[in-house]
Design a protein around this motif. Structure first.
Motif, short mmCIF file in Angstrom:
data_model
loop_
_atom_site.label_atom_id
_atom_site.label_comp_id
_atom_site.label_asym_id
_atom_site.label_seq_id
_atom_site.Cartn_x
_atom_site.Cartn_y
_atom_site.Cartn_z
N VAL A 74 0.85 -1.19 0.00
CA VAL A 74 0.00 0.00 0.00
C VAL A 74 0.89 1.24 0.00
CG1 VAL A 74 -1.80 1.31 1.18
CG2 VAL A 74 -1.84 -1.19 1.26
N VAL A 75 0.59 2.16 -0.93
CA VAL A 75 1.27 3.45 -0.94
C VAL A 75 0.19 4.52 -0.92
CG1 VAL A 75 2.87 4.98 -2.15
CG2 VAL A 75 3.19 2.50 -2.28
N GLU A 76 0.33 5.50 -0.01
CA GLU A 76 -0.66 6.57 0.11
C GLU A 76 0.05 7.92 0.15
OE1 GLU A 76 -4.14 4.63 2.87
OE2 GLU A 76 -2.15 4.87 3.77
N GLY A 77 -0.54 8.88 -0.51
CA GLY A 77 0.01 10.23 -0.49
C GLY A 77 -1.08 11.25 -0.23
N TRP A 78 -0.79 12.20 0.65
CA TRP A 78 -1.75 13.27 0.97
C TRP A 78 -1.23 14.58 0.38
CZ3 TRP A 78 -0.86 9.08 3.93
CH2 TRP A 78 -1.97 8.41 4.46
N PHE A 79 -2.07 15.24 -0.40
CA PHE A 79 -1.69 16.48 -1.07
C PHE A 79 -2.63 17.61 -0.65
CE2 PHE A 79 -0.29 13.01 -3.68
CZ PHE A 79 0.93 13.40 -4.21
N ARG A 80 -2.04 18.69 -0.18
CA ARG A 80 -2.85 19.88 0.07
C ARG A 80 -2.85 20.71 -1.19
NH1 ARG A 80 0.06 22.92 3.51
NH2 ARG A 80 0.40 24.64 2.08
N ILE A 81 -4.05 21.11 -1.62
CA ILE A 81 -4.13 21.86 -2.89
C ILE A 81 -4.59 23.29 -2.63
CG2 ILE A 81 -4.56 19.81 -4.30
CD1 ILE A 81 -7.53 20.66 -4.35
N GLU A 82 -3.97 24.17 -3.37
CA GLU A 82 -4.42 25.55 -3.38
C GLU A 82 -5.40 25.69 -4.55
OE1 GLU A 82 -3.50 27.38 -0.96
OE2 GLU A 82 -1.90 26.07 -0.19
N LYS A 83 -5.81 26.91 -4.87
CA LYS A 83 -6.71 27.11 -5.98
C LYS A 83 -6.02 26.71 -7.28
CE LYS A 83 -9.63 30.58 -8.20
NZ LYS A 83 -10.04 32.01 -8.25
N ASN A 84 -6.58 25.71 -7.94
CA ASN A 84 -6.01 25.21 -9.18
C ASN A 84 -7.14 24.80 -10.11
OD1 ASN A 84 -4.92 23.26 -11.15
ND2 ASN A 84 -3.01 23.51 -10.02
N ASN A 85 -7.31 25.56 -11.18
CA ASN A 85 -8.42 25.31 -12.09
C ASN A 85 -8.36 23.95 -12.75
OD1 ASN A 85 -9.45 27.88 -11.56
ND2 ASN A 85 -8.31 28.82 -13.24
N ASN A 86 -7.14 23.51 -13.09
CA ASN A 86 -7.00 22.23 -13.77
C ASN A 86 -7.42 21.06 -12.88
OD1 ASN A 86 -5.98 23.39 -16.12
ND2 ASN A 86 -3.88 23.37 -15.35
N ILE A 87 -7.03 21.14 -11.59
CA ILE A 87 -7.41 20.08 -10.66
C ILE A 87 -8.91 20.09 -10.41
CG2 ILE A 87 -7.18 19.28 -8.26
CD1 ILE A 87 -4.25 20.14 -8.37
N SER A 88 -9.47 21.28 -10.24
CA SER A 88 -10.93 21.40 -10.02
C SER A 88 -11.69 20.84 -11.21
CB SER A 88 -11.32 22.86 -9.81
OG SER A 88 -10.68 23.39 -8.66
N GLU A 89 -11.19 21.13 -12.43
CA GLU A 89 -11.85 20.63 -13.64
C GLU A 89 -11.77 19.11 -13.72
OE1 GLU A 89 -14.18 21.08 -16.92
OE2 GLU A 89 -13.54 22.65 -15.52
N PHE A 90 -10.62 18.55 -13.31
CA PHE A 90 -10.46 17.09 -13.32
C PHE A 90 -11.49 16.42 -12.41
CE2 PHE A 90 -8.91 13.33 -11.10
CZ PHE A 90 -8.60 12.49 -12.15
N PHE A 91 -11.66 16.95 -11.20
CA PHE A 91 -12.61 16.35 -10.26
C PHE A 91 -14.04 16.48 -10.79
CE2 PHE A 91 -9.10 16.10 -7.43
CZ PHE A 91 -9.45 15.18 -6.45
N LYS A 92 -14.33 17.60 -11.43
CA LYS A 92 -15.67 17.81 -11.98
C LYS A 92 -15.95 16.85 -13.12
CE LYS A 92 -18.60 21.47 -13.96
NZ LYS A 92 -18.64 22.89 -14.39
N GLU A 93 -14.99 16.71 -14.03
CA GLU A 93 -15.17 15.83 -15.19
C GLU A 93 -15.30 14.38 -14.79
OE1 GLU A 93 -11.90 16.51 -17.78
OE2 GLU A 93 -12.63 18.45 -18.51
N ASN A 94 -14.64 13.98 -13.70
CA ASN A 94 -14.67 12.59 -13.27
C ASN A 94 -15.67 12.32 -12.14
OD1 ASN A 94 -12.24 11.04 -14.68
ND2 ASN A 94 -11.56 13.13 -14.24
N ASP A 95 -16.49 13.35 -11.85
CA ASP A 95 -17.55 13.21 -10.87
C ASP A 95 -17.00 12.73 -9.52
OD1 ASP A 95 -20.16 13.43 -9.98
OD2 ASP A 95 -20.70 11.37 -10.54
N LEU A 96 -15.93 13.38 -9.07
CA LEU A 96 -15.28 13.05 -7.79
C LEU A 96 -15.43 14.22 -6.83
CD1 LEU A 96 -11.97 11.52 -9.20
CD2 LEU A 96 -13.81 10.24 -8.09
N ASP A 97 -15.50 13.89 -5.54
CA ASP A 97 -15.59 14.93 -4.52
C ASP A 97 -14.20 15.50 -4.26
OD1 ASP A 97 -18.32 14.56 -4.21
OD2 ASP A 97 -18.05 12.95 -2.74
N ILE A 98 -14.12 16.82 -4.20
CA ILE A 98 -12.82 17.47 -3.97
C ILE A 98 -12.81 18.10 -2.58
CG2 ILE A 98 -13.54 19.69 -4.97
CD1 ILE A 98 -10.70 19.88 -6.17
N ASP A 99 -11.63 18.10 -1.98
CA ASP A 99 -11.46 18.71 -0.66
C ASP A 99 -10.14 19.47 -0.65
OD1 ASP A 99 -11.92 19.38 1.95
OD2 ASP A 99 -12.42 17.35 2.59
#
Length: 551
Positions: free
Chosen positions: A63-88
């Motif tokens: 098992v490998v896990e990584g935690w990423f804190r994200i700032e405002k990033n349009n590309n990441i927000s768009e990815f989560f929207k397109e893939n119907d994933l919850d973003i935090d």
């Protein structure tokens, strides 16, 4: 920003958790201690392929896990929207590899496929490894660098939309032209068939009605004789049917006062007399009008002959089907005219889309050209700083076929020794030169490209001394705006760390496993001194290390 990395049962790592700061993280350790294994584990959550050979304990999953804190990033927000994933605010990527080699990926505990994991990974981490210099020679990367410096993002979005619309319209136009060419080949023949049917001008069920009429005319004498006989039986025989019914009617009329039901029978008989009289009259008229007409018979035969010929030609048996064929032919002929109008309209649309795309491409090219000189000078300055004083980068922009990125072919040319002979990077630059050039370029475009966490795996290979010191300075400068993680063997770079992580081998229950720890100031001095003078650092090396860190 990569906050934390947890690795379990991977290679020689049993259970390891690494926390990173948001600025310059330096990872050092002896060769073989497991530094490259850390990068391999990180690659797993970034979507790279893996197999069961990486399992330390074959009975357990890795098992490998990584935690990423994200700032405002349009590309990441768009990815989560397109893939119907919850973003935090914090994104967790996880990869699990079972003993049979099967792999599963997760984003915030939601199962995803490898492609999705890889797409998000690229948005979160920019990983540059020691021999990963092919990207620098890629035209796509070179164009992206120039476009970032030229602030072409908005124009690139516009041209992508316009050019894709143009390409689609062009494809549809070609399809219409092919349809027209095919229809034109058959046009003359279809026109002939249509005219042939139009000239005969058949009416609904005409052949069927003509066949009935012809049958009657051909039997007219026999039919007339029999109709005359029938008519005579109503009126002209010794006891005509109508006259007999009238006698019966009179008798019933005289008797109706004796029985109540006879009145009803009287009415029915009266109706019958009237009906039979009408029938007799119609038969008489029919008999009078029925004549043998040789001219009419010939006319019908000629018309039926034409109709039968067309039916045979088209393989049908009814007038209705023949008229349907005529209507279908008419539609085909009309469609050629309609196709011409559609082609003219689609051609206008295609030309307009092409014109708009070309205009945007000109703007993009103009902006690219405007930043070339400044970019070349800045790279020259940085290359001098990292120990390549004679190296020059030259940007070549030549016209190319219009595409969704513009109408330019962009080539980075390199001259390492002021020879005046510029060649493509892949032909003239060594691995160490490419690594330093990549660092210089990324330091210039990091902010423009919104580069994520920057990770350099032994990018300092092949340099030392002042060059290594300058590489450390550039990394340090970059870390003020971006999280940096660097694996290095150079003390000059390690001394710049905001957090120094040391990878080492340890023995746990008779097994050699990789461990990692964050060094305090004294431990950093010792580690850097060892990097300079060996396992048993001298007092001078320790003093040198202390001075490096202090500076």
């Amino acid at each position: 920003m990569l906050q934390k990395l947890h690795i379990q049962n991977y290679a020689i790592i049993e259970n390891l958790t690494i926390k990173f700061c948001d600025r310059l993280n330096i990872i050092t350790g002896e060769t073989g201690a497991g530094k490259s294994i850390l990068m391999g584990a990180l690659n797993l959550i970034l979507g790279e392929r893996a197999d069961s050979s990486v399992l330390l304990n074959k009975e357990k999953k890795s098992v490998v896990e990584g935690w990423f804190r994200i700032e405002k990033n349009n590309n990441i927000s768009e990815f989560f929207k397109e893939n119907d994933l919850d973003i935090d605010d914090v994104i967790m990527l996880r990869r699990e590899i079972s003993s049979n080699g099967k792999s599963r990926g997760f984003i915030n505990d939601t199962p995803v496929n490898l492609s999705q994991l890889k797409t998000l990974g690229v948005l979160l981490v920019d990983l540059h490894q020691q021999f990963d210099t092919q990207e620098l020679g890629s035209e796509n990367f070179q164009r992206a660098v120039l476009d970032a410096l030229a602030d072409n993002a908005s124009l690139l979005l516009q041209i992508r939309q316009q050019f894709n619309a143009y390409a689609l319209a062009k494809k549809e136009l070609e399809k219409l032209k092919l349809q027209q060419a095919s229809a034109t080949k058959e046009q003359d023949y279809n026109q002939f068939l249509f005219d042939e049917l139009k000239d005969i001008n058949l009416k609904e069920n005409e052949t069927e009605l003509l066949e009935t009429e012809l049958k009657l005319l051909n039997s007219s004498e026999s039919v007339k004789q029999q109709l005359g006989s029938v008519y005579a039986s109503f009126y002209e025989h010794e006891q005509p049917i109508v006259q007999q019914l009238k006698v019966i009617l009179n008798t019933v009329t005289n008797l109706k006062e004796y029985h109540p039901d006879l009145a009803i029978l009287q009415e029915r008989l009266n109706s019958s007399v009237i009906e039979l009289s009408d029938i007799a009259d119609e038969i008489g008229n029919m008999n009078d009008n029925l004549q043998y007409d040789a001219e009419r018979i010939e006319l019908i035969n000629d018309r039926l002959s034409l109709a039968y010929k067309l039916m045979k030609k088209h393989g049908v048996q009814t007038t209705r089907t023949l008229l349907s064929i005529m209507q279908e032919l008419n539609h085909k002929l009309a469609s050629i005219t309609n196709l011409s109008a559609a082609i003219d309209e689609k051609n206008n649309i295609t030309e307009n889309l092409l014109k708009v795309s070309q205009q945007i491409a000109i703007q993009i090219s103009t902006r690219r050209i405007s930043v070339v000189k400044s970019f070349e000078q800045q790279v020259k300055k940085l290359l001098h700083q990292v120990g390549m004083p004679n190296a020059l980068l030259k940007i070549q922009i030549v016209d190319s076929a219009l595409n969704e990125t513009g109408a330019d072919e962009i080539v980075f040319l390199f001259d390492a020794n002021k020879s005046g002979r510029f060649e493509k990077l892949s032909k003239v630059a060594s691995g160490g030169e490419l690594s330093r050039l990549m660092l210089c370029i990324k330091s210039l475009v990091a902010k423009k490209l919104q580069l994520p966490t920057l990770i350099f795996d032994e990018i300092d290979s092949g340099i030392s001394g002042e060059a290594a010191k300058q590489v450390g300075i550039i990394m340090k400068d970059l870390s003020y705006a971006h999280q940096m993680i660097a694996i290095t063997h150079q003390p000059q770079i390690a001394a710049r760390a905001d957090e120094h992580l040391f990878v080492y081998k340890d023995i746990v229950t008779d097994k050699i496993v990789t461990s990692i720890k964050i060094l305090n100031n004294d431990e950093r001095i010792t580690a850097i001194a060892k990097m300079m003078s060996g396992e048993k650092p001298t007092a001078a090396a320790l003093e040198n290390a202390r001075e490096m860190i202090g500076n």
